[in-house]
Design a protein around this motif. Sequence first.
Motif, short mmCIF file in Angstrom:
data_model
loop_
_atom_site.label_atom_id
_atom_site.label_comp_id
_atom_site.label_asym_id
_atom_site.label_seq_id
_atom_site.Cartn_x
_atom_site.Cartn_y
_atom_site.Cartn_z
N HIS A 116 5.87 -22.29 -5.94
CA HIS A 116 5.30 -22.19 -4.60
C HIS A 116 5.33 -20.74 -4.13
N ILE A 117 4.69 -19.88 -4.88
CA ILE A 117 4.72 -18.45 -4.63
C ILE A 117 4.11 -18.13 -3.27
N PRO A 118 4.85 -17.48 -2.37
CA PRO A 118 4.31 -17.16 -1.05
C PRO A 118 3.23 -16.09 -1.12
N ASN A 119 2.40 -16.05 -0.10
CA ASN A 119 1.30 -15.09 -0.02
C ASN A 119 1.78 -13.65 -0.11
N SER A 120 3.01 -13.39 0.29
CA SER A 120 3.54 -12.03 0.34
C SER A 120 3.89 -11.44 -1.01
N VAL A 121 3.92 -12.26 -2.08
CA VAL A 121 4.29 -11.77 -3.41
C VAL A 121 3.05 -11.23 -4.12
N GLU A 122 3.09 -9.93 -4.44
CA GLU A 122 1.96 -9.31 -5.11
C GLU A 122 2.07 -9.46 -6.62
N PRO A 123 0.97 -9.30 -7.36
CA PRO A 123 1.01 -9.37 -8.82
C PRO A 123 1.86 -8.24 -9.39
N ALA A 124 2.31 -8.42 -10.62
CA ALA A 124 3.11 -7.38 -11.28
C ALA A 124 2.27 -6.13 -11.53
N LEU A 125 0.98 -6.31 -11.78
CA LEU A 125 0.10 -5.18 -12.02
C LEU A 125 -0.34 -4.60 -10.69
N ILE A 126 -0.18 -3.28 -10.50
CA ILE A 126 -0.47 -2.63 -9.23
C ILE A 126 -1.71 -1.76 -9.36
N PHE A 127 -2.66 -1.94 -8.42
CA PHE A 127 -3.87 -1.14 -8.42
C PHE A 127 -3.63 0.21 -7.76
N SER A 128 -4.19 1.26 -8.33
CA SER A 128 -4.16 2.59 -7.73
C SER A 128 -5.54 3.21 -7.86
N PRO A 129 -6.08 3.78 -6.79
CA PRO A 129 -7.39 4.43 -6.86
C PRO A 129 -7.31 5.85 -7.42
N VAL A 130 -6.09 6.34 -7.64
CA VAL A 130 -5.89 7.70 -8.13
C VAL A 130 -6.31 7.81 -9.59
N VAL A 131 -7.21 8.76 -9.87
CA VAL A 131 -7.67 9.00 -11.24
C VAL A 131 -7.25 10.40 -11.65
N SER A 132 -7.44 10.71 -12.92
CA SER A 132 -7.08 12.03 -13.42
C SER A 132 -7.78 13.11 -12.61
N GLY A 133 -7.02 14.08 -12.16
CA GLY A 133 -7.60 15.18 -11.40
C GLY A 133 -7.55 14.99 -9.89
N THR A 134 -7.15 13.81 -9.43
CA THR A 134 -7.06 13.58 -7.98
C THR A 134 -5.95 14.44 -7.39
N LYS A 135 -6.28 15.19 -6.36
CA LYS A 135 -5.30 16.04 -5.69
C LYS A 135 -5.26 15.69 -4.20
N TYR A 136 -4.06 15.69 -3.65
CA TYR A 136 -3.94 15.46 -2.21
C TYR A 136 -2.70 16.17 -1.69
N GLU A 137 -2.72 16.44 -0.39
CA GLU A 137 -1.63 17.15 0.26
C GLU A 137 -0.42 16.22 0.41
N THR A 138 0.76 16.75 0.11
CA THR A 138 1.99 15.96 0.29
C THR A 138 2.92 16.56 1.34
N GLU A 139 2.69 17.82 1.68
CA GLU A 139 3.54 18.47 2.68
C GLU A 139 3.04 18.13 4.08
N LYS A 140 3.93 17.68 4.94
CA LYS A 140 3.55 17.28 6.29
C LYS A 140 3.72 18.43 7.28
N TRP A 141 2.75 18.52 8.20
CA TRP A 141 2.79 19.53 9.25
C TRP A 141 2.71 18.84 10.60
N PRO A 142 3.15 19.51 11.66
CA PRO A 142 3.04 18.91 13.00
C PRO A 142 1.59 18.59 13.34
#
Length: 615
Positions: free
Chosen positions: A79-105
Amino acid sequence: MLDRRDFMRTCSGLGLAGTLFPGVLWAQAQAQGAKKITKEMIENAAAIADVPIADDCKEMMLENLNDQAKGYEEIYKLHIPNSVEPALIFSPVVSGTKYETEKWPMKMSAAPKTWSRSVPKNLDDLAFASVRELAELVRTKKVSSIALTEMYLGRLKKNDPALKFVVTLTEERARAQAKKADEEIAAGKYRGPLHGLPWGAKDLLSTKGYRTTWGAGGFETQIFDEDATVVKRLDKAGAVLVAKLTLGALAQGDVWFGGVTRNPWNTNQGSSGSSAGPASATAAGCVAFSIGSETLGSISSPSTRCGCTGLRPSFGLVPRTGAMALSWSMDKLGPICRTVEDCALVLHAIYGPDGSDRTVQPAAFNWDANLDWRKLRVGYLKADFEKKPDEQQETAKEEPAATPEELKKGEERKKRREAARARAEYDKKYNEAALAKLKEMGMKLVPVKMPKFPYDAMVAMLTAEAAAAFDDLTRSGKDKLLTAQKDFDWPNSFRSARFIPAVEYIQAARARRMAMDAVAKVFEEFDVIVAPTSSQQLVITNLTGQPAVILPNGFRGSDAPKSSFEDPGDFRNSGGPGTPVSLTFLGGLYREAELLAFARAYQEATGFHVQHPKL
């Protein structure tokens, strides 16, 4: 009786699960109420599914097909609840994807001077004010959070009978939060621009102590004992939750167990969905802002219909912990507001990893209202802006009607096609005006095309995931409790999804990865892409994960073609005199700061967002 789970497992072991064969055979067995599968059933199913099976193989299959395998049954017993996600996780990040990680005010726009002298005696005059305007009034103690909360609660109660956007008012919680906000602000403990502002949550966000119905019959009394992450974060920002707002049942459309949520601009139409209540209530000036969700158009469509500004963030930017799951690889949470900057201020409060939703990336969102948008590289989907109604579809020949009923249906289809074509022709001028305005703003628009892939075929992933998320609903027969039961509604879709082969789901995922790589290359060349809201980009970017801002782009005139549909719950009942149209801006993954800055510039240059429905 035969058990379908055992049966499908046996077919899988024989290498037949990737075909239509098991579904056809199982349907035959169920239709005949059989206790065992027979050789004749195998022959009939094989013929329908076009799966060649030799006679000696059929004999060998019988024993296996009727063997009581227990694997599927054991999983079902969990009786798996709706909140349990599959073991396989989707990510839209592909090779070469760059994004900022440093936070500023965060850098907001300058304090608005709208109410610098005096506050309206009638607080309802503030109902349509932006988050930025309301924030300044609360910060400077010209308006109390309690006063705003009571005003918005009053408007929710007054307008709900006509618009049907409220599932549950959270009055006790709201008044306690508003009182606390005023006390903190008076003590000099100001939390930021959302402090003391009333908001509404799409009723798929769990809220401790209040029901979370998912808009669906059979779930009307469902209660969770913990707040969703987004709710917790808005609590931390000092925002005041005043209502759980409607969604179409299980996040589809605007039909829920309490009726049809309506469009404030035309109450004979639904608000569209599935973020029905958030869009309707925000457009009607009944909350300062709201939170919606999108899997495949559920922020975009109601924002368009109701004339709101919606932000669908990058997949993996906002944690979905505590939100109903529909499609683990496509669900996204985002704000529905009255201005672009409002969306930025809300996003700033809700984004980032929470340690529970494993899809969330450590990307930073650094809002800067003064970012020089003129330096951004802007493309536009030229072919989509110039696309004409599908002439081939309009003139498609149909088989001659064999009965009066078929003749009537054929005439109705023709009438609907003509109405859609007339609306598309009428609306074209708004897209043309948008491009002209952008050029007037000094932007050099570069034509761009999205890569060609069978995107619609990849949507099978959404359907299969949704059917899995509500597996027990279908198996138990409780899907009949859902209000909407048409061929395009969830009950039928969930049943149909059981015939999507596992192999084809994986193949769709692989095709999707190819599309992600190709679309990512397009965004290497552009910071923003301008697109018609209703174009194929909606499907493409929901699959590949890029963010979108949807904003009002004008209002249809009195000469606009009227809708040929009368049922408010029919999604095709749209358009007509006085209703809004929209425009969409697309951005690169986790580059919401640039996307929002550009969209804000366009919004302020056009001013459509300051118009409001007459309730």
